[in-house]
Design a protein around this motif. Structure first.
Motif, PDB file in Angstrom:
ATOM      1  N   GLU A   8      45.077  18.618   9.498  1.00 53.28           N
ATOM      2  CA  GLU A   8      44.164  17.648   9.695  1.00 53.28           C
ATOM      3  C   GLU A   8      42.842  17.805   8.881  1.00 53.28           C
ATOM      4  OE1 GLU A   8      45.329  16.824  14.872  1.00 53.28           O
ATOM      5  OE2 GLU A   8      44.123  18.353  13.333  1.00 53.28           O
ATOM      6  N   ALA A  11      39.746  14.088  12.711  1.00 56.78           N
ATOM      7  CA  ALA A  11      39.484  14.081  13.984  1.00 56.78           C
ATOM      8  C   ALA A  11      39.231  13.103  14.896  1.00 56.78           C
ATOM      9  CB  ALA A  11      38.795  15.049  15.136  1.00 56.78           C
ATOM     10  N   PRO A  12      39.992  12.579  15.827  1.00 59.50           N
ATOM     11  CA  PRO A  12      39.495  11.080  16.435  1.00 59.50           C
ATOM     12  C   PRO A  12      37.776  11.274  16.844  1.00 59.50           C
ATOM     13  CG  PRO A  12      40.869  12.081  16.841  1.00 59.50           C
ATOM     14  CD  PRO A  12      40.501  12.966  16.673  1.00 59.50           C
ATOM     15  N   GLU A  14      35.090  12.526  20.058  1.00 57.46           N
ATOM     16  CA  GLU A  14      35.644  13.615  21.160  1.00 57.46           C
ATOM     17  C   GLU A  14      35.110  12.771  22.522  1.00 57.46           C
ATOM     18  OE1 GLU A  14      32.705  16.926  21.531  1.00 57.46           O
ATOM     19  OE2 GLU A  14      33.117  17.231  19.826  1.00 57.46           O
ATOM     20  N   SER A  15      35.285  11.671  22.427  1.00 58.33           N
ATOM     21  CA  SER A  15      35.222  10.839  23.646  1.00 58.33           C
ATOM     22  C   SER A  15      36.148  10.557  23.879  1.00 58.33           C
ATOM     23  CB  SER A  15      34.011   9.352  23.215  1.00 58.33           C
ATOM     24  OG  SER A  15      33.916   8.865  22.474  1.00 58.33           O
ATOM     25  N   GLN A  17      39.385  11.859  22.546  1.00 59.26           N
ATOM     26  CA  GLN A  17      40.388  12.421  22.183  1.00 59.26           C
ATOM     27  C   GLN A  17      41.456  13.020  23.836  1.00 59.26           C
ATOM     28  OE1 GLN A  17      39.582  16.511  20.430  1.00 59.26           O
ATOM     29  NE2 GLN A  17      38.320  15.109  18.766  1.00 59.26           N
ATOM     30  N   GLY A  21      44.189  11.800  22.245  1.00 60.59           N
ATOM     31  CA  GLY A  21      44.449  13.572  21.527  1.00 60.59           C
ATOM     32  C   GLY A  21      43.874  13.665  19.891  1.00 60.59           C
ATOM     33  N   ARG A  22      45.143  14.177  19.800  1.00 57.82           N
ATOM     34  CA  ARG A  22      43.835  14.256  18.097  1.00 57.82           C
ATOM     35  C   ARG A  22      45.370  13.412  16.845  1.00 57.82           C
ATOM     36  NH1 ARG A  22      39.905  18.519  16.768  1.00 57.82           N
ATOM     37  NH2 ARG A  22      40.828  18.886  14.657  1.00 57.82           N
ATOM     38  N   TYR A  23      44.853  14.005  15.071  1.00 55.25           N
ATOM     39  CA  TYR A  23      45.444  13.341  14.546  1.00 55.25           C
ATOM     40  C   TYR A  23      47.256  14.118  14.282  1.00 55.25           C
ATOM     41  CZ  TYR A  23      41.734  10.023  13.890  1.00 55.25           C
ATOM     42  OH  TYR A  23      41.188   9.530  13.669  1.00 55.25           O
ATOM     43  N   ASP A  41      44.119  23.112  10.899  1.00 49.76           N
ATOM     44  CA  ASP A  41      42.590  22.658  10.515  1.00 49.76           C
ATOM     45  C   ASP A  41      42.075  22.559   9.796  1.00 49.76           C
ATOM     46  OD1 ASP A  41      40.234  21.500  11.424  1.00 49.76           O
ATOM     47  OD2 ASP A  41      39.976  22.563  13.208  1.00 49.76           O
ATOM     48  N   TYR A 186      44.596   2.524  21.029  1.00 49.93           N
ATOM     49  CA  TYR A 186      43.578   3.724  19.752  1.00 49.93           C
ATOM     50  C   TYR A 186      42.432   3.005  19.181  1.00 49.93           C
ATOM     51  CZ  TYR A 186      41.711   7.487  16.978  1.00 49.93           C
ATOM     52  OH  TYR A 186      40.957   7.855  16.836  1.00 49.93           O
TER      53      TYR A 186
END
Length: 236
Positions: A8, A11-12, A14-15, A17, A21-23, A41, A186
């Motif tokens: 990873e 990340a997308p 924060e607003s 997520q 979620g995350r990738y 990470d 998304y």
């Protein structure tokens, strides 16, 4: 069951997520539950201790550029060079770019500007793991591979992104500039989050309109699964 390491690298926002979620999670949804996943990470310095920790590695997208002076990029490239031929590799967007850069190609911030929204890619050289002459997939990138690494085949691309889908001839490794993990909701939310900063209103509106059309993201998820099955058999 295949062991897949999800590297990873971003990340997308924060607003977004809480809703999306995350990738790493997006790729687990895309590829299905019949694999064993480990998320690393990479931006926090997490990398596998050795290529053999997993059967395959998938490198995600990122808002970073491969040429950025960030402490985690050089170790990631070193790991990819060590893993090539030892585990199957799949790169997506930034992952596509960092594989190309690590293996001897070149990536630049393209003067074509942003590619965003639904883009259609022609499959010029069909493979055993592809099953369509073209696919329409969400894209979100400004950087592009402009010099191919040695021993690569251009499987497909578009007028905007000629080197959009690559296969490596000397190892089980493929990469793609587009985002099969992005569902339309998304992709649209990401465009809205970047409206007025990365994209003008006109660019954002045009990109959002394209996302109303049917897309082939699930088909390409099947391509990745098929490639991984074949790579696993080759290594057995």
């Amino acid at each position: 069951m295949m062991r897949i390491g999800l590297l990873e690298t971003g990340a997308p926002p924060e607003s977004l997520q809480p809703a999306f979620g995350r990738y790493g999670g997006m790729f687990q949804t895309l590829l299905g539950g019949d694999h064993q996943y480990t998320v690393y990470d990479v931006q926090a310095g997490q990398l596998p201790g050795a290529p053999g920790e997993q059967d395959a590695y998938l490198i995600t997208g990122s808002s970073a550029g491969v040429y950025d002076d960030l402490a985690w990029i050089a170790p990631l490239m070193d790991f990819l060079r060590a893993a090539k031929g030892q585990a199957a590799l799949v790169g997506v967007c930034f992952g596509h770019q960092v594989m190309a850069q690590a293996f001897g190609g070149q990536v630049v911030k393209s003067d074509k500007g942003w590619g965003v929204g639904l883009h259609r890619y022609e499959v010029a050289r069909p493979q055993a793991w592809t099953d369509a002459p073209s696919v329409a997939i969400p894209a979100s990138h400004q950087d592009q591979v402009v010099v191919l690494p040695p021993a690569t085949t251009v499987i497909g691309g578009s007028p905007f992104t000629p080197y959009g889908l690559l296969s490596y001839d000397d190892a089980p490794a493929i990469s793609m500039q587009f985002h099969p993990e992005f569902d339309p909701a998304y992709a649209a939310a990401l465009i809205e989050a970047r409206r007025g900063s990365r994209y003008s209103d006109e660019q954002a509106d045009a990109a959002l309109a394209t996302l109303q059309a049917p897309n082939d993201r699930l088909r390409v998820g099947g391509w990745i699964r098929s490639f991984l099955r074949q790579a696993s058999g080759d290594q057995a």
